[in-house]
Write a protein that holds these residues in place. Structure first.
Motif, PDB file in Angstrom:
ATOM      1  N   GLU A  35      -8.348  21.943  -8.903  1.00 12.45           N
ATOM      2  CA  GLU A  35      -9.388  21.067  -9.441  1.00 12.45           C
ATOM      3  C   GLU A  35      -8.821  20.185 -10.547  1.00 12.45           C
ATOM      4  OE1 GLU A  35     -13.818  21.049 -11.488  1.00 12.45           O
ATOM      5  OE2 GLU A  35     -12.498  22.750 -11.814  1.00 12.45           O
ATOM      6  N   MET A  36      -7.961  20.758 -11.381  1.00 14.20           N
ATOM      7  CA  MET A  36      -7.383  19.989 -12.474  1.00 14.20           C
ATOM      8  C   MET A  36      -6.565  18.808 -11.967  1.00 14.20           C
ATOM      9  SD  MET A  36      -4.922  21.256 -15.566  1.00 14.20           S
ATOM     10  CE  MET A  36      -4.379  20.070 -16.804  1.00 14.20           C
ATOM     11  N   SER A  37      -6.012  18.919 -10.779  1.00 14.55           N
ATOM     12  CA  SER A  37      -5.191  17.839 -10.236  1.00 14.55           C
ATOM     13  C   SER A  37      -5.997  16.562 -10.007  1.00 14.55           C
ATOM     14  CB  SER A  37      -4.527  18.277  -8.931  1.00 14.55           C
ATOM     15  OG  SER A  37      -5.488  18.457  -7.904  1.00 14.55           O
ATOM     16  N   HIS A  38      -7.314  16.668 -10.029  1.00 16.66           N
ATOM     17  CA  HIS A  38      -8.176  15.496  -9.856  1.00 16.66           C
ATOM     18  C   HIS A  38      -8.606  14.896 -11.191  1.00 16.66           C
ATOM     19  CE1 HIS A  38      -8.388  16.219  -5.567  1.00 16.66           C
ATOM     20  NE2 HIS A  38      -8.743  17.471  -5.786  1.00 16.66           N
ATOM     21  N   THR A  39      -8.041  15.396 -12.289  1.00 20.80           N
ATOM     22  CA  THR A  39      -8.390  14.886 -13.615  1.00 20.80           C
ATOM     23  C   THR A  39      -7.156  14.296 -14.281  1.00 20.80           C
ATOM     24  OG1 THR A  39      -7.976  17.003 -14.749  1.00 20.80           O
ATOM     25  CG2 THR A  39     -10.188  16.646 -13.835  1.00 20.80           C
ATOM     26  N   ARG A  40      -7.386  13.567 -15.367  1.00 20.16           N
ATOM     27  CA  ARG A  40      -6.307  12.934 -16.108  1.00 20.16           C
ATOM     28  C   ARG A  40      -6.621  12.999 -17.599  1.00 20.16           C
ATOM     29  NH1 ARG A  40      -4.856   8.326 -13.778  1.00 20.16           N
ATOM     30  NH2 ARG A  40      -4.323   7.235 -15.703  1.00 20.16           N
TER      31      ARG A  40
ATOM     32  N   VAL B  10       5.040  14.103  -3.452  1.00 20.17           N
ATOM     33  CA  VAL B  10       5.902  15.015  -2.706  1.00 20.17           C
ATOM     34  C   VAL B  10       5.519  16.471  -2.921  1.00 20.17           C
ATOM     35  CG1 VAL B  10       8.294  15.760  -2.364  1.00 20.17           C
ATOM     36  CG2 VAL B  10       7.791  13.362  -2.917  1.00 20.17           C
ATOM     37  N   ILE B  11       5.153  16.815  -4.159  1.00 25.33           N
ATOM     38  CA  ILE B  11       4.847  18.200  -4.507  1.00 25.33           C
ATOM     39  C   ILE B  11       3.576  18.249  -5.347  1.00 25.33           C
ATOM     40  CG2 ILE B  11       6.355  18.101  -6.537  1.00 25.33           C
ATOM     41  CD1 ILE B  11       7.010  21.049  -6.038  1.00 25.33           C
ATOM     42  N   ALA B  12       2.719  19.219  -5.071  1.00 27.72           N
ATOM     43  CA  ALA B  12       1.417  19.283  -5.740  1.00 27.72           C
ATOM     44  C   ALA B  12       1.476  19.973  -7.096  1.00 27.72           C
ATOM     45  CB  ALA B  12       0.403  20.002  -4.851  1.00 27.72           C
ATOM     46  N   SER B  13       2.372  20.947  -7.249  1.00 28.64           N
ATOM     47  CA  SER B  13       2.407  21.698  -8.496  1.00 28.64           C
ATOM     48  C   SER B  13       3.801  22.243  -8.766  1.00 28.64           C
ATOM     49  CB  SER B  13       1.402  22.856  -8.457  1.00 28.64           C
ATOM     50  OG  SER B  13       1.820  23.861  -7.535  1.00 28.64           O
ATOM     51  N   VAL B  14       4.010  22.613 -10.021  1.00 32.70           N
ATOM     52  CA  VAL B  14       5.252  23.264 -10.449  1.00 32.70           C
ATOM     53  C   VAL B  14       4.850  24.496 -11.260  1.00 32.70           C
ATOM     54  CG1 VAL B  14       6.604  21.138 -10.480  1.00 32.70           C
ATOM     55  CG2 VAL B  14       5.335  21.819 -12.524  1.00 32.70           C
ATOM     56  N   PRO B  15       5.782  25.409 -11.557  1.00 29.00           N
ATOM     57  CA  PRO B  15       5.427  26.597 -12.335  1.00 29.00           C
ATOM     58  C   PRO B  15       4.733  26.247 -13.648  1.00 29.00           C
ATOM     59  CG  PRO B  15       7.588  26.877 -11.391  1.00 29.00           C
ATOM     60  CD  PRO B  15       7.181  25.458 -11.095  1.00 29.00           C
ATOM     61  N   GLY B  16       3.775  27.068 -14.035  1.00 28.36           N
ATOM     62  CA  GLY B  16       2.973  26.805 -15.218  1.00 28.36           C
ATOM     63  C   GLY B  16       3.687  27.116 -16.521  1.00 28.36           C
ATOM     64  N   VAL B  17       3.045  26.723 -17.633  1.00 26.26           N
ATOM     65  CA  VAL B  17       3.619  26.921 -18.970  1.00 26.26           C
ATOM     66  C   VAL B  17       2.772  27.852 -19.820  1.00 26.26           C
ATOM     67  CG1 VAL B  17       4.769  24.684 -18.965  1.00 26.26           C
ATOM     68  CG2 VAL B  17       2.432  24.856 -19.856  1.00 26.26           C
ATOM     69  N   ALA B  18       1.693  28.384 -19.260  1.00 25.44           N
ATOM     70  CA  ALA B  18       0.786  29.222 -20.040  1.00 25.44           C
ATOM     71  C   ALA B  18       1.425  30.567 -20.360  1.00 25.44           C
ATOM     72  CB  ALA B  18      -0.520  29.439 -19.274  1.00 25.44           C
TER      73      ALA B  18
ATOM     74  N   LEU C   8      -5.380  32.816 -21.032  1.00 24.49           N
ATOM     75  CA  LEU C   8      -6.074  32.533 -19.785  1.00 24.49           C
ATOM     76  C   LEU C   8      -5.786  31.080 -19.410  1.00 24.49           C
ATOM     77  CD1 LEU C   8      -7.932  33.886 -17.730  1.00 24.49           C
ATOM     78  CD2 LEU C   8      -9.896  33.078 -19.059  1.00 24.49           C
ATOM     79  N   GLY C   9      -4.690  30.903 -18.675  1.00 30.09           N
ATOM     80  CA  GLY C   9      -4.274  29.566 -18.269  1.00 30.09           C
ATOM     81  C   GLY C   9      -3.776  29.588 -16.839  1.00 30.09           C
ATOM     82  N   TYR C  10      -3.407  28.441 -16.330  1.00 29.56           N
ATOM     83  CA  TYR C  10      -2.998  28.332 -14.934  1.00 29.56           C
ATOM     84  C   TYR C  10      -1.549  28.779 -14.709  1.00 29.56           C
ATOM     85  CZ  TYR C  10      -7.185  25.470 -14.222  1.00 29.56           C
ATOM     86  OH  TYR C  10      -8.475  25.008 -14.153  1.00 29.56           O
ATOM     87  N   PRO C  11      -1.296  29.481 -13.608  1.00 27.13           N
ATOM     88  CA  PRO C  11       0.079  29.853 -13.264  1.00 27.13           C
ATOM     89  C   PRO C  11       0.870  28.676 -12.691  1.00 27.13           C
ATOM     90  CG  PRO C  11      -1.412  30.620 -11.556  1.00 27.13           C
ATOM     91  CD  PRO C  11      -2.276  30.057 -12.660  1.00 27.13           C
ATOM     92  N   ARG C  12       0.161  27.613 -12.311  1.00 24.57           N
ATOM     93  CA  ARG C  12       0.802  26.405 -11.781  1.00 24.57           C
ATOM     94  C   ARG C  12       0.330  25.187 -12.578  1.00 24.57           C
ATOM     95  NH1 ARG C  12       4.959  27.452  -8.593  1.00 24.57           N
ATOM     96  NH2 ARG C  12       4.728  25.361  -7.686  1.00 24.57           N
ATOM     97  N   THR C  13       1.211  24.212 -12.697  1.00 26.07           N
ATOM     98  CA  THR C  13       0.878  22.958 -13.359  1.00 26.07           C
ATOM     99  C   THR C  13       0.721  21.870 -12.312  1.00 26.07           C
ATOM    100  OG1 THR C  13       2.074  23.501 -15.387  1.00 26.07           O
ATOM    101  CG2 THR C  13       1.688  21.173 -14.949  1.00 26.07           C
ATOM    102  N   PRO C  14      -0.449  21.243 -12.220  1.00 30.88           N
ATOM    103  CA  PRO C  14      -0.634  20.166 -11.235  1.00 30.88           C
ATOM    104  C   PRO C  14       0.157  18.919 -11.625  1.00 30.88           C
ATOM    105  CG  PRO C  14      -2.586  20.396 -12.607  1.00 30.88           C
ATOM    106  CD  PRO C  14      -1.676  21.518 -12.988  1.00 30.88           C
TER     107      PRO C  14
END
Length: 254
Positions: free
Chosen positions: A60-65, A136-144, A155-161
């Protein structure tokens, strides 16, 4: 979209001094909830909104900026200013960057800033390619979850959009370009052992905020998410003392 348990927004109606708390990129209000509750217990009106696309799924976050996240904070600031005589803004990581941006835009309508491990520049060279990588790629490893304290979790995302991350350079550049507009007192809590945000961000603040309004305090026993780490109490107490020192209206307990 259901919100993850614990990631909900937090609000407390207190006295005439208000604080807007801004959580970080891919994080949630959970990372600042103890801070908000501490300030609320002191009689302060607290607003800790959940930024769009956060606290649900990284898809869902990938649709925000960044403009969406900033707009939510700007609205919350307006609501606080309508309810309080005076408002301070505080934030963690990218939330610290957006706090700085709010101060640049709103000037003396914000009485002061307290920011923890702020992110105001690109620490990841690969991010320069994000505008292309997002195709090319939707996400990368998260920083939380960069926390030293044993048993503490964010409580954060395991992936970064990637699509959302691709919007960050514009926010950083815009914020850096107008830092000279900030004349309010700024208190920065900085963890030398931060595995997410490099020292360059604090260095930039030292270079740009030369009006004597910047104070940097080092956190010796915390990583990036210091608001949930070993030095959290120092941050909370320091922010309350900052308010008492810089507020023009008396602090009123409930």
């Amino acid at each position: 979209m259901p919100v993850m348990p614990g990631a909900e927004a937090y609000h407390h109606a207190g006295g005439q001094i208000g604080v807007l708390l801004c959580h970080g990129f891919t994080g949630s209000p959970q990372s600042l909830r103890p801070w908000g509750e501490y300030l609320a217990a002191a009689g302060i009106t607290v607003s800790l909104p959940r930024l769009p696309g956060h606290g649900t799924t990284w898809q869902e976050m990938s649709h925000t900026r960044w403009e969406d996240w900033y707009a939510e904070l700007d609205k919350s600031l307006a609501d606080l200013r309508g309810a309080c005589a005076e408002v301070f803004v505080m934030g963690l990581s990218l939330g610290g960057c957006m706090a700085l941006r709010l101060a640049e835009v709103h000037g003396d309508r914000i009485s002061g800033l307290v920011i923890v491990n702020p992110s105001v520049t690109n620490d990841v060279p690969l991010l320069r390619l994000a505008p292309l990588l997002r195709f090319v790629i939707a996400s990368v490893p998260g920083v939380a979850g960069d926390i030293k304290k044993e048993g503490a979790t964010e409580l954060g995302y395991p992936r970064t959009p990637v699509k959302a991350a691709a919007t960050l350079p514009r926010l950083w550049a815009l914020t850096q370009s107008e830092l000279s507009k900030i004349t309010q007192p700024v208190l920065v809590f900085h963890s030398p052992q931060d595995h997410v945000v490099k020292p360059a961000s604090v260095r930039i603040l030292r270079e740009k905020l030369t009006g004597g309004n910047l104070n940097v305090v080092e956190l010796a026993d915390s990583y990036h998410v210091a608001t949930l780490d070993n030095d959290a109490d120092q941050i909370f107490a320091g922010s309350l003392e900052f308010i008492k020192t810089n507020a023009s209206v008396p602090l009123q307990r409930d």
